[in-house]
Design a protein around this motif. Structure first.
Motif, PDB file in Angstrom:
ATOM      1  N   TRP A   7      -0.239  -4.898  -7.105  1.00 46.44           N
ATOM      2  CA  TRP A   7       0.260  -3.593  -6.641  1.00 46.44           C
ATOM      3  C   TRP A   7       1.385  -3.095  -7.532  1.00 46.44           C
ATOM      4  CZ3 TRP A   7      -1.390  -0.129  -3.103  1.00 46.44           C
ATOM      5  CH2 TRP A   7      -0.485   0.830  -2.628  1.00 46.44           C
ATOM      6  N   LEU A   8       2.302  -3.975  -7.885  1.00 49.02           N
ATOM      7  CA  LEU A   8       3.412  -3.578  -8.748  1.00 49.02           C
ATOM      8  C   LEU A   8       2.911  -3.114 -10.117  1.00 49.02           C
ATOM      9  CD1 LEU A   8       5.975  -6.397  -7.865  1.00 49.02           C
ATOM     10  CD2 LEU A   8       6.200  -3.960  -7.348  1.00 49.02           C
ATOM     11  N   ALA A   9       1.883  -3.795 -10.633  1.00 47.19           N
ATOM     12  CA  ALA A   9       1.326  -3.390 -11.927  1.00 47.19           C
ATOM     13  C   ALA A   9       0.669  -2.011 -11.826  1.00 47.19           C
ATOM     14  CB  ALA A   9       0.307  -4.430 -12.398  1.00 47.19           C
ATOM     15  N   VAL A  10       0.024  -1.744 -10.700  1.00 47.31           N
ATOM     16  CA  VAL A  10      -0.616  -0.440 -10.499  1.00 47.31           C
ATOM     17  C   VAL A  10       0.425   0.670 -10.457  1.00 47.31           C
ATOM     18  CG1 VAL A  10      -1.790   0.980  -8.770  1.00 47.31           C
ATOM     19  CG2 VAL A  10      -2.719  -1.253  -9.397  1.00 47.31           C
ATOM     20  N   ILE A  11       1.477   0.467  -9.690  1.00 40.34           N
ATOM     21  CA  ILE A  11       2.511   1.506  -9.582  1.00 40.34           C
ATOM     22  C   ILE A  11       3.170   1.745 -10.933  1.00 40.34           C
ATOM     23  CG2 ILE A  11       4.649   2.190  -8.456  1.00 40.34           C
ATOM     24  CD1 ILE A  11       2.236   2.167  -6.591  1.00 40.34           C
ATOM     25  N   ALA A  12       3.395   0.670 -11.687  1.00 39.27           N
ATOM     26  CA  ALA A  12       3.987   0.821 -13.018  1.00 39.27           C
ATOM     27  C   ALA A  12       3.057   1.609 -13.932  1.00 39.27           C
ATOM     28  CB  ALA A  12       4.278  -0.555 -13.615  1.00 39.27           C
ATOM     29  N   ALA A  13       1.746   1.383 -13.801  1.00 37.47           N
ATOM     30  CA  ALA A  13       0.783   2.086 -14.649  1.00 37.47           C
ATOM     31  C   ALA A  13       0.719   3.573 -14.334  1.00 37.47           C
ATOM     32  CB  ALA A  13      -0.611   1.466 -14.485  1.00 37.47           C
ATOM     33  N   LEU A  14       1.122   3.944 -13.117  1.00 37.11           N
ATOM     34  CA  LEU A  14       1.121   5.353 -12.741  1.00 37.11           C
ATOM     35  C   LEU A  14       2.287   6.115 -13.361  1.00 37.11           C
ATOM     36  CD1 LEU A  14       0.322   5.070  -8.918  1.00 37.11           C
ATOM     37  CD2 LEU A  14      -1.200   5.943 -10.698  1.00 37.11           C
ATOM     38  N   GLY A  15       3.265   5.389 -13.852  1.00 35.82           N
ATOM     39  CA  GLY A  15       4.502   6.002 -14.328  1.00 35.82           C
ATOM     40  C   GLY A  15       4.347   7.230 -15.191  1.00 35.82           C
ATOM     41  N   PRO A  16       3.608   7.150 -16.305  1.00 29.45           N
ATOM     42  CA  PRO A  16       3.515   8.308 -17.205  1.00 29.45           C
ATOM     43  C   PRO A  16       2.842   9.527 -16.565  1.00 29.45           C
ATOM     44  CG  PRO A  16       2.795   6.289 -18.288  1.00 29.45           C
ATOM     45  CD  PRO A  16       2.929   5.971 -16.838  1.00 29.45           C
ATOM     46  N   ASP A  17       1.990   9.280 -15.572  1.00 24.71           N
ATOM     47  CA  ASP A  17       1.228  10.383 -14.980  1.00 24.71           C
ATOM     48  C   ASP A  17       1.740  10.799 -13.604  1.00 24.71           C
ATOM     49  OD1 ASP A  17      -0.563  10.252 -17.165  1.00 24.71           O
ATOM     50  OD2 ASP A  17      -1.611   8.588 -16.201  1.00 24.71           O
ATOM     51  N   ARG A  18       2.826  10.196 -13.176  1.00 27.54           N
ATOM     52  CA  ARG A  18       3.317  10.503 -11.838  1.00 27.54           C
ATOM     53  C   ARG A  18       3.852  11.926 -11.754  1.00 27.54           C
ATOM     54  NH1 ARG A  18       7.604   6.454  -9.305  1.00 27.54           N
ATOM     55  NH2 ARG A  18       8.224   8.439  -8.388  1.00 27.54           N
ATOM     56  N   PRO A  19       3.439  12.657 -10.713  1.00 29.35           N
ATOM     57  CA  PRO A  19       4.006  14.003 -10.546  1.00 29.35           C
ATOM     58  C   PRO A  19       5.459  13.918 -10.098  1.00 29.35           C
ATOM     59  CG  PRO A  19       2.628  13.430  -8.667  1.00 29.35           C
ATOM     60  CD  PRO A  19       2.463  12.321  -9.667  1.00 29.35           C
ATOM     61  N   ALA A  20       6.196  14.975 -10.343  1.00 25.59           N
ATOM     62  CA  ALA A  20       7.555  15.047  -9.806  1.00 25.59           C
ATOM     63  C   ALA A  20       7.453  15.109  -8.287  1.00 25.59           C
ATOM     64  CB  ALA A  20       8.257  16.278 -10.350  1.00 25.59           C
ATOM     65  N   GLY A  21       8.526  14.765  -7.618  1.00 27.36           N
ATOM     66  CA  GLY A  21       8.496  14.782  -6.171  1.00 27.36           C
ATOM     67  C   GLY A  21       8.486  13.372  -5.609  1.00 27.36           C
ATOM     68  N   PRO A  22       8.449  13.245  -4.291  1.00 33.12           N
ATOM     69  CA  PRO A  22       8.555  11.933  -3.658  1.00 33.12           C
ATOM     70  C   PRO A  22       7.367  11.021  -3.963  1.00 33.12           C
ATOM     71  CG  PRO A  22       8.902  13.718  -2.070  1.00 33.12           C
ATOM     72  CD  PRO A  22       8.372  14.343  -3.311  1.00 33.12           C
ATOM     73  N   LEU A  23       7.656   9.727  -4.005  1.00 35.57           N
ATOM     74  CA  LEU A  23       6.630   8.694  -4.072  1.00 35.57           C
ATOM     75  C   LEU A  23       6.562   8.014  -2.706  1.00 35.57           C
ATOM     76  CD1 LEU A  23       4.635   6.723  -5.466  1.00 35.57           C
ATOM     77  CD2 LEU A  23       6.650   5.341  -6.109  1.00 35.57           C
ATOM     78  N   VAL A  24       5.419   8.133  -2.046  1.00 37.52           N
ATOM     79  CA  VAL A  24       5.199   7.477  -0.759  1.00 37.52           C
ATOM     80  C   VAL A  24       4.121   6.421  -0.964  1.00 37.52           C
ATOM     81  CG1 VAL A  24       4.530   7.765   1.652  1.00 37.52           C
ATOM     82  CG2 VAL A  24       5.807   9.575   0.487  1.00 37.52           C
ATOM     83  N   VAL A  25       4.423   5.186  -0.575  1.00 41.32           N
ATOM     84  CA  VAL A  25       3.465   4.098  -0.699  1.00 41.32           C
ATOM     85  C   VAL A  25       3.051   3.634   0.685  1.00 41.32           C
ATOM     86  CG1 VAL A  25       4.374   3.338  -2.934  1.00 41.32           C
ATOM     87  CG2 VAL A  25       5.308   2.353  -0.823  1.00 41.32           C
ATOM     88  N   GLY A  26       1.875   3.057   0.779  1.00 40.55           N
ATOM     89  CA  GLY A  26       1.427   2.595   2.085  1.00 40.55           C
ATOM     90  C   GLY A  26       0.027   2.042   2.036  1.00 40.55           C
ATOM     91  N   GLY A  27      -0.571   1.953   3.210  1.00 43.12           N
ATOM     92  CA  GLY A  27      -1.912   1.412   3.331  1.00 43.12           C
ATOM     93  C   GLY A  27      -2.167   0.998   4.759  1.00 43.12           C
ATOM     94  N   ARG A  28      -3.324   0.396   4.966  1.00 45.81           N
ATOM     95  CA  ARG A  28      -3.633  -0.092   6.300  1.00 45.81           C
ATOM     96  C   ARG A  28      -3.649  -1.619   6.316  1.00 45.81           C
ATOM     97  NH1 ARG A  28      -6.985   1.091   9.733  1.00 45.81           N
ATOM     98  NH2 ARG A  28      -7.459  -1.017  10.390  1.00 45.81           N
ATOM     99  N   SER A  29      -3.137  -2.181   7.402  1.00 40.77           N
ATOM    100  CA  SER A  29      -3.148  -3.617   7.648  1.00 40.77           C
ATOM    101  C   SER A  29      -2.518  -4.386   6.486  1.00 40.77           C
ATOM    102  CB  SER A  29      -4.575  -4.075   7.936  1.00 40.77           C
ATOM    103  OG  SER A  29      -4.587  -5.349   8.527  1.00 40.77           O
ATOM    104  N   ALA A  30      -3.301  -5.222   5.783  1.00 43.30           N
ATOM    105  CA  ALA A  30      -2.738  -5.992   4.668  1.00 43.30           C
ATOM    106  C   ALA A  30      -2.134  -5.086   3.608  1.00 43.30           C
ATOM    107  CB  ALA A  30      -3.814  -6.877   4.041  1.00 43.30           C
ATOM    108  N   GLY A  31      -2.730  -3.902   3.407  1.00 41.26           N
ATOM    109  CA  GLY A  31      -2.174  -2.953   2.450  1.00 41.26           C
ATOM    110  C   GLY A  31      -0.817  -2.434   2.869  1.00 41.26           C
ATOM    111  N   ALA A  32      -0.607  -2.297   4.178  1.00 33.78           N
ATOM    112  CA  ALA A  32       0.700  -1.881   4.687  1.00 33.78           C
ATOM    113  C   ALA A  32       1.740  -2.961   4.427  1.00 33.78           C
ATOM    114  CB  ALA A  32       0.606  -1.573   6.176  1.00 33.78           C
TER     115      ALA A  32
END
Length: 228
Positions: free
Chosen positions: A104-129
């Protein structure tokens, strides 16, 4: 996160979901193997970014997560659904929590260059939460959304995971939980009893699976997303 908790008996109707203007899929390398990112973006500049993970079972995205994605996109958010490497590899069983966190940390880091401005909200269901809560500080999240947070294994309230739910709150990160009223992994009353500061909860009809309350789940999440 702001807003009035939704009444499970009379939930607010979410905006009619629109077909995402742009949907793209790509694989991202992580220490645990390739993860799959499915990104849906609205027309124009996104309000913020919502990143959602899945649970420990099944081979498809559940209706509650899909409804949350579609409703958020209709309201101007970019949304990324993350398939963990174990699911991309078509393994039947999820890896240990530490491996899920690393991916998960690697995925979020990979989003860095393409992340839009504004809030970052993370989440998921069950194990993903759980993953989102454990890593919220490291990802720099502005808020966490936890669908069907598995507070304890069924019939084992002594094995509480309340400590994971408290991790974002300890850093001042708001957490919003959406819980089924008959969830054997923790009822809303059980979750409410350990809810930390900076955390809120909405109860919706259903057990751990929230398939029949998908629209209500989406509405509950939407009222708690931070303003861009």
């Amino acid at each position: 996160m702001t807003g009035i908790p939704a009444d499970p008996a009379d939930p607010a109707d979410p905006p009619a979901p629109a077909v995402p203007a742009v949907t793209a899929e790509r694989l991202v390398a992580t220490p645990e193997g390739a993860a799959r990112l499915t990104t849906s973006a609205p027309p124009g500049i996104p309000v913020g970014l919502l990143v959602l993970g899945h649970g420990a079972g099944g081979r498809r995205w559940t209706d509650d997560v899909v409804a949350t994605r579609d409703t958020a996109v209709a309201c101007g958010w970019a949304v990324v659904l993350v398939d963990q490497p174990w699911r991309v590899a078509q393994r039947r069983v999820a890896g240990p929590p530490a491996s899920l966190d690393r991916a998960w940390l690697a995925v979020i880091a990979a989003l860095g260059p393409d992340r839009p401005a504004g809030p970052l909200v993370v989440g998921g269901r069950s194990a993903g939460a759980r993953v989102a809560c454990r890593t919220a500080v490291a990802t720099g999240a502005d808020a966490v959304v936890a669908l069907s947070f598995p507070l304890h294994p069924p019939g084992r309230p002594d094995r509480s995971r309340a400590g994971e739910l408290a991790l974002p709150a300890a850093a001042g990160i708001p957490v919003h939980v959406v819980q089924g009223i008959t969830d054997p992994f923790g009822t809303p009353d059980e979750v409410r009893g350990v809810l930390p500061p900076h955390a809120t909860l909405d109860a919706v009809p259903g057990p751990h699976a929230l398939e029949r309350a998908a629209a209500q789940v989406a509405a509950a999440v939407l009222t708690r997303l931070p303003e861009g």
